[in-house]
Design an enzyme around this catalytic site. Structure first.
Site, PDB file in Angstrom:
ATOM      1  N   HIS A 100       5.468  -0.542   9.380  1.00  0.00           N
ATOM      2  CA  HIS A 100       5.217  -1.950   9.715  1.00  0.00           C
ATOM      3  C   HIS A 100       6.410  -2.794   9.308  1.00  0.00           C
ATOM      4  O   HIS A 100       7.039  -2.542   8.287  1.00  0.00           O
ATOM      5  CB  HIS A 100       3.934  -2.477   9.060  1.00  0.00           C
ATOM      6  CG  HIS A 100       3.847  -2.248   7.580  1.00  0.00           C
ATOM      7  ND1 HIS A 100       3.536  -1.021   7.043  1.00  0.00           N
ATOM      8  CD2 HIS A 100       4.047  -3.075   6.540  1.00  0.00           C
ATOM      9  CE1 HIS A 100       3.534  -1.103   5.725  1.00  0.00           C
ATOM     10  NE2 HIS A 100       3.855  -2.344   5.386  1.00  0.00           N
TER      11      HIS A 100
ATOM     12  N   HIS B 266       7.373  -6.670   8.354  1.00  0.00           N
ATOM     13  CA  HIS B 266       6.847  -7.987   7.985  1.00  0.00           C
ATOM     14  C   HIS B 266       7.714  -9.061   8.637  1.00  0.00           C
ATOM     15  O   HIS B 266       8.947  -8.985   8.557  1.00  0.00           O
ATOM     16  CB  HIS B 266       6.937  -8.199   6.470  1.00  0.00           C
ATOM     17  CG  HIS B 266       6.109  -7.291   5.628  1.00  0.00           C
ATOM     18  ND1 HIS B 266       4.940  -7.687   5.014  1.00  0.00           N
ATOM     19  CD2 HIS B 266       6.293  -5.987   5.270  1.00  0.00           C
ATOM     20  CE1 HIS B 266       4.447  -6.682   4.302  1.00  0.00           C
ATOM     21  NE2 HIS B 266       5.244  -5.644   4.433  1.00  0.00           N
TER      22      HIS B 266
ATOM     23  N   GLU C 266       2.527   0.097   0.106  1.00  0.00           N
ATOM     24  CA  GLU C 266       1.060   0.015   0.029  1.00  0.00           C
ATOM     25  C   GLU C 266       0.379   0.729   1.203  1.00  0.00           C
ATOM     26  O   GLU C 266      -0.592   1.455   1.015  1.00  0.00           O
ATOM     27  CB  GLU C 266       0.663  -1.473   0.000  1.00  0.00           C
ATOM     28  CG  GLU C 266      -0.824  -1.709  -0.138  1.00  0.00           C
ATOM     29  CD  GLU C 266      -1.178  -3.178   0.087  1.00  0.00           C
ATOM     30  OE1 GLU C 266      -0.391  -4.065  -0.307  1.00  0.00           O
ATOM     31  OE2 GLU C 266      -2.244  -3.418   0.676  1.00  0.00           O
TER      32      GLU C 266
ATOM     33  N   ASP D 245      -0.953 -10.694   8.353  1.00  0.00           N
ATOM     34  CA  ASP D 245      -1.139  -9.995   7.075  1.00  0.00           C
ATOM     35  C   ASP D 245      -2.299 -10.656   6.333  1.00  0.00           C
ATOM     36  O   ASP D 245      -2.372 -11.880   6.258  1.00  0.00           O
ATOM     37  CB  ASP D 245       0.168 -10.091   6.264  1.00  0.00           C
ATOM     38  CG  ASP D 245       0.165  -9.157   5.068  1.00  0.00           C
ATOM     39  OD1 ASP D 245      -0.761  -9.240   4.241  1.00  0.00           O
ATOM     40  OD2 ASP D 245       1.098  -8.338   4.959  1.00  0.00           O
ATOM     41  N   ILE D 246      -3.207  -9.848   5.786  1.00  0.00           N
ATOM     42  CA  ILE D 246      -4.391 -10.442   5.115  1.00  0.00           C
ATOM     43  C   ILE D 246      -4.081 -11.002   3.731  1.00  0.00           C
ATOM     44  O   ILE D 246      -4.901 -11.729   3.171  1.00  0.00           O
ATOM     45  CB  ILE D 246      -5.604  -9.478   4.952  1.00  0.00           C
ATOM     46  CG1 ILE D 246      -5.171  -8.100   4.553  1.00  0.00           C
ATOM     47  CG2 ILE D 246      -6.527  -9.520   6.141  1.00  0.00           C
ATOM     48  CD1 ILE D 246      -6.303  -7.327   3.911  1.00  0.00           C
TER      49      ILE D 246
HETATM   50  P1  AMP Z   1       3.647  -2.802   2.145  1.00  0.00           P
HETATM   51  O1  AMP Z   1       3.096  -1.440   2.493  1.00  0.00           O
HETATM   52  O2  AMP Z   1       4.040  -2.900   0.701  1.00  0.00           O
HETATM   53  O3  AMP Z   1       4.723  -3.256   3.094  1.00  0.00           O
HETATM   54  O4  AMP Z   1       2.467  -3.841   2.279  1.00  0.00           O
HETATM   55  C1  AMP Z   1       1.403  -3.668   3.188  1.00  0.00           C
HETATM   56  C2  AMP Z   1       0.946  -5.000   3.702  1.00  0.00           C
HETATM   57  O5  AMP Z   1      -0.190  -4.775   4.519  1.00  0.00           O
HETATM   58  C3  AMP Z   1       0.523  -5.984   2.590  1.00  0.00           C
HETATM   59  O6  AMP Z   1       1.238  -7.195   2.758  1.00  0.00           O
HETATM   60  C4  AMP Z   1      -0.974  -6.154   2.831  1.00  0.00           C
HETATM   61  O7  AMP Z   1      -1.426  -7.452   2.558  1.00  0.00           O
HETATM   62  C5  AMP Z   1      -1.117  -5.815   4.301  1.00  0.00           C
HETATM   63  N1  AMP Z   1      -2.442  -5.315   4.665  1.00  0.00           N
HETATM   64  C6  AMP Z   1      -3.147  -4.342   4.061  1.00  0.00           C
HETATM   65  N2  AMP Z   1      -4.322  -4.149   4.676  1.00  0.00           N
HETATM   66  C7  AMP Z   1      -4.352  -5.026   5.716  1.00  0.00           C
HETATM   67  C8  AMP Z   1      -5.303  -5.335   6.737  1.00  0.00           C
HETATM   68  N3  AMP Z   1      -6.473  -4.702   6.824  1.00  0.00           N
HETATM   69  N4  AMP Z   1      -5.002  -6.313   7.630  1.00  0.00           N
HETATM   70  C9  AMP Z   1      -3.831  -6.969   7.543  1.00  0.00           C
HETATM   71  N5  AMP Z   1      -2.896  -6.727   6.615  1.00  0.00           N
HETATM   72  C10 AMP Z   1      -3.148  -5.773   5.699  1.00  0.00           C
END
Ligand code: AMP
Length: 130
Positions: free
Chosen positions: A90, A92, A85, A30-31
């Site tokens: 996905h 975590h 987001e 995760d970035i």
């Molecule tokens: P959520 O949709 O709330 O579960 O969160 C989405 C997750 O994706 C967040 O923790 C972001 O930091 C992560 N994220 C978003 N864009 C990227 C990316 N390009 N590479 C890796 N992680 C990402």
């Protein structure tokens, strides 16, 4: 899905710190990590929610979680699903330590600063733990 950032990661249009890949799934760091080693496991095919995924998600997720256990020398890997987001399924995975400052529940608003070089090293350490 043309506009989906995770679909772009799957096809290599956007770079990622990849830790694992098989036919149907991809795992990468995760970035905006909540802790060192914070990893996302995604299906390569676009699904909105993890609950929609048809392929066997748990086998791959278990594999990645066990690699995180080994890489971070811990028995404690938390998993959670948000999906607000990024609208591509996905899971975590976050390796924990008792003194990592998060308490019994992970603080979902937290973030640790990790530079690119360290992210590359972390991804390598995880890849070496399969
Ligand atoms: P959520 O949709 O709330 O579960 O969160 C989405 C997750 O994706 C967040 O923790 C972001 O930091 C992560 N994220 C978003 N864009 C990227 C990316 N390009 N590479 C890796 N992680 C990402």
């Amino acid at each position: 899905m043309d506009s989906c950032i995770f679909c772009k990661i799957v096809v290599g249009e956007i770079p990622s710190y990849k830790v694992f890949e098989d036919e149907n799934f991809l795992a990468f760091l995760d970035i905006t990590p909540k802790k060192e080693g914070h990893t996302l496991v995604i299906p390569k095919k676009h699904y909105r929610w993890v609950w929609d995924v048809k392929e066997n998600y748990s086998v791959t997720t278990n594999k990645v979680a066990n690699a995180l256990k080994k890489a971070f020398d811990t028995d404690w890997v938390v998993s959670f699903v948000m999906g607000e987001e990024v609208h591509h399924a996905h899971i975590h995975l976050v390796p924990r330590q008792r003194d990592d400052g998060h308490g019994s529940l992970i603080n979902v608003d937290s973030k640790v600063e990790i530079n690119k070089e360290e992210m590359l090293e972390i991804a390598q350490k995880i890849r070496d733990s399969f």
